[in-house]
Structures are given as C-alpha cells and as structure tokens.
Design a protein around this motif. Structure first.
Motif, PDB file in Angstrom:
ATOM      1  N   ARG A  49     -16.205  37.614 -11.709  1.00  0.00           N
ATOM      2  CA  ARG A  49     -14.907  38.039 -12.251  1.00  0.00           C
ATOM      3  C   ARG A  49     -13.768  37.105 -12.098  1.00  0.00           C
ATOM      4  O   ARG A  49     -13.171  37.175 -13.183  1.00  0.00           O
ATOM      5  N   ILE A  52     -13.801  34.479 -14.735  1.00  0.00           N
ATOM      6  CA  ILE A  52     -13.227  34.965 -16.235  1.00  0.00           C
ATOM      7  C   ILE A  52     -11.960  35.077 -16.077  1.00  0.00           C
ATOM      8  O   ILE A  52     -11.321  34.653 -17.139  1.00  0.00           O
ATOM      9  N   LYS A  55     -10.045  31.606 -15.992  1.00  0.00           N
ATOM     10  CA  LYS A  55     -10.650  30.689 -16.927  1.00  0.00           C
ATOM     11  C   LYS A  55     -11.161  29.367 -16.151  1.00  0.00           C
ATOM     12  O   LYS A  55     -10.733  28.408 -16.437  1.00  0.00           O
ATOM     13  N   GLY A  84     -16.213  33.471 -22.710  1.00  0.00           N
ATOM     14  CA  GLY A  84     -15.744  34.760 -21.962  1.00  0.00           C
ATOM     15  C   GLY A  84     -14.512  34.514 -21.197  1.00  0.00           C
ATOM     16  O   GLY A  84     -13.892  35.344 -20.722  1.00  0.00           O
ATOM     17  N   LEU A  85     -14.199  33.116 -21.073  1.00  0.00           N
ATOM     18  CA  LEU A  85     -12.991  32.831 -19.949  1.00  0.00           C
ATOM     19  C   LEU A  85     -11.840  33.439 -20.584  1.00  0.00           C
ATOM     20  O   LEU A  85     -11.579  33.502 -21.735  1.00  0.00           O
ATOM     21  N   TYR A 125     -15.871  43.751 -22.013  1.00  0.00           N
ATOM     22  CA  TYR A 125     -14.670  43.105 -21.970  1.00  0.00           C
ATOM     23  C   TYR A 125     -13.646  44.498 -22.471  1.00  0.00           C
ATOM     24  O   TYR A 125     -14.222  45.158 -23.593  1.00  0.00           O
TER      25      TYR A 125
END
Length: 164
Positions: A49, A52, A55, A84-85, A125
C-alpha cells in the motif's frame, strides 16, 4: 599571485580520491536503500500500500523475488509495478492462495512458480468500473515466503537444459 596547475603524480591522486568518494557514496546509498523485508503478511500489505501511494518503485523492486526471471520477464514485471504506482486504492485484501491455484499454469509444462505461494494480495483501484468486466481495475500479487520473509513471487518460463 599566479596559480600553478596541478600536474604529475599529484594531479592523478585528486581525481582518484574523487572517484573513490563517489563510488563509496553510491554504494552506501545502495545499502541505505535496502528495506527490511516483512515477516508478517500484514506488514507486506502495508508495504505494498505504501509503495503504491508514495510511488515508491524501489520498495516494490525489493519485495519481488526475482529468482529465475529472464530479462523480458523483468521488464514486464517492472512495467506492471510502475503502472500501479500513484493510483488511488479502493481496497487491498490478503487472500489465501487456492491449493491448486497454479494447476492450469503448471499443466502447460513450460511455466513454474519461483516459490510456493501461500497468499495473494488483491489491490482494487479506486477508478471507474470497467465496462468489459463490470469490476474496478485491480492488481493481484502472488505471495510466498523466502528465508522467513514474505515476498511477491513470479511465474517464470522453465529453463530447458539442452546440453547434449
């Protein structure tokens, strides 16, 4: 007062010290970048988490167990991790990995996991529902233990030994 240029033996030492200092700083920076790998599944989820949300590709890179991954696989995984970042997270969940979760993949005979998977982390997301699936976009990470720490594992091509 005129300055004399540094020449000869003394001229070679100064750049040598500079290069040695830069190499040392680089190596100590690399050591500082290494993370403490999680020993509990909840800590792994927190790291995923956090990576993400902030970043932080380097944390992701450290979490992945790269054993057996060729260059193309590494590029694909890097692309997926980077993709996904920074995306907003709707939910993140730890799920048990099904007992026969890789049966179809292993049946091909050309693919194999680089560790035994015990969990999967599903990141959903906070983005609009996809028309095709009726679900929000998601990423799933396969999780196992290596040396008492939880890592993200990979499914890689089996290497064929054709040494006759």
């Amino acid at each position: 007062m005129a300055r004399t240029p540094i020449t000869g033996d003394r001229g070679l030492r100064a750049p040598g010290f500079l290069v040695a200092g830069l190499v040392s700083a680089f190596l100590s920076g690399q050591a500082a970048a290494a993370i403490d790998l999680p020993k509990e599944p909840d800590a792994l989820m927190d790291m995923i988490r956090g990576a993400i949300e902030t970043k932080d590709y380097e944390t992701f890179r450290e979490l992945v167990y790269w054993e057996g991954a060729g260059e193309i696989k590494r590029r694909l995984v890097r692309f997926e991790l980077n993709r996904g970042l920074g995306r907003p997270i709707y939910s993140i969940a730890l799920e048990d990995f099904p007992e026969n979760g890789l049966a179809g993949v292993e049946a091909t005979g050309s693919l194999a996991a680089n560790m035994q998977f015990t969990y999967r982390v599903r990141v959903v997301y906070d983005e609009p529902v996809l028309e095709k699936t009726g679900k929000r976009p998601a990423a799933v990470y396969l999780i196992g233990k290596v040396d008492e720490t939880y890592r993200i594992g990979l499914v890689n091509r089996k290497r064929v030994d054709d040494d006759d």
